[in-house]
Structure formats: C-alpha cells, structure tokens
Design a protein around this motif. Structure first.
Motif, short mmCIF file in Angstrom:
data_model
loop_
_atom_site.label_atom_id
_atom_site.label_comp_id
_atom_site.label_asym_id
_atom_site.label_seq_id
_atom_site.Cartn_x
_atom_site.Cartn_y
_atom_site.Cartn_z
N LYS A 164 0.98 -1.23 0.08
CA LYS A 164 -0.06 0.21 -0.03
C LYS A 164 0.93 1.29 0.00
O LYS A 164 1.80 1.28 0.87
N GLU A 165 0.63 1.98 -1.02
CA GLU A 165 1.18 3.37 -1.05
C GLU A 165 0.19 4.31 -0.68
O GLU A 165 -0.90 4.21 -0.25
N ARG A 166 0.44 5.64 -0.62
CA ARG A 166 -0.43 6.67 -0.15
C ARG A 166 -1.39 6.73 -1.15
O ARG A 166 -2.60 6.85 -0.73
N THR A 167 -1.34 6.44 -2.53
CA THR A 167 -2.38 6.66 -3.49
C THR A 167 -2.61 5.20 -4.29
O THR A 167 -3.55 5.32 -5.18
N SER A 168 -1.97 4.12 -3.84
CA SER A 168 -2.24 2.98 -4.79
C SER A 168 -2.13 1.99 -3.69
O SER A 168 -1.25 1.79 -2.89
#
Length: 137
Positions: free
Chosen positions: A7-11
């Motif tokens: 998990k990244e900030r936007t994906s």
C-alpha cells in the motif's frame, strides 16, 4: 488489504516482474567472486529502488531476477537501473575483456495471481458485455 499487496499513499499494488539477461556474447563470466559481487550489487540497487528481490539466480552466462516492482517505475526503468549500476561497478572491479558487460536485450514478464481470463470475465461481469474483442488463438 489483501495479503501480499503493498500500500502506497495513493495506490495498492502487487507488481512482480521476471527478468532474464545475459553478458555480452553470452560469455560465461559470472562465476566465483564476480557472481557474488553481482548478487550484492543487484541487492543494493533493489533496495535503492524500493523493490524487493523475490528470487535471484546468477548463472555463468545469464541472470534470472524475480522482483517486486514499484508502481513509480516501469519494468524497462528497473532493468536500465539494475544493468547500468551493475555493469559500471563490475567493470571497475573485474576485467571481463568485453566492450560492455551486458547485451542491450533482456526478457521480462509480469507474474500475478490473476489470469487474463479472470480479468476479462470480471470486466464482462461489471459491464454486462465484452469491452474488447476476444483475442484469436
């Protein structure tokens, strides 16, 4: 979040790439200390790219790399970084007698848990119709 995904900030992603590449003229130069050094250099570059090596096999005349990609980097950029970094450092430390360490070519394939058919069926279920023509086999 499903197991195995990052998990990244936007994906949310799970990008696994399988690469194979060879030394110039497919010379068997990746043995002994050169093999060990190459493994270390690939590990360093993977860390720098915020990617995880899932499997690595250095054979005398080719390399297999299975790596978890970062969505900010396309596969060709990963390969460019790994080959460029390792070639530069290896040629400083070893005399292979080659004009460059690697050939310009490589093999790449994505690997995942979902088949093409599953994705196509999911899209069809969402829209109620095929969004693209079926490929001929």
């Amino acid at each position: 979040m499903p197991r195995g995904y990052s998990k990244e900030r936007t994906s949310v992603h799970r990008l696994h790439y399988y690469f194979i590449w060879c030394p110039k003229y497919r010379k068997s130069v990746l043995t002994g200390e050169a093999k060990d050094r190459l493994e270390a250099l690939i590990g360093e570059k993977a860390d720098e790219l915020d990617s995880e090596i899932l499997a690595l096999a250095v054979r005398p005349d080719h390399v297999h790399l299975f790596i978890e990609g970062n969505p900010k980097l396309a596969p060709n950029k990963i390969m460019q970084q790994v080959k460029g970094h390792s070639s530069r450092r290896m040629r400083e430390e070893f005399d292979f007698g080659l004009p460059s360490l690697w050939t310009r070519s490589y093999f790449v394939s994505s690997a995942g848990d979902v088949s093409d058919e599953t994705v196509e069926a999911y899209i069809e279920a969402q829209t109620g119709q095929r969004s693209v023509p079926t490929r001929s086999t």
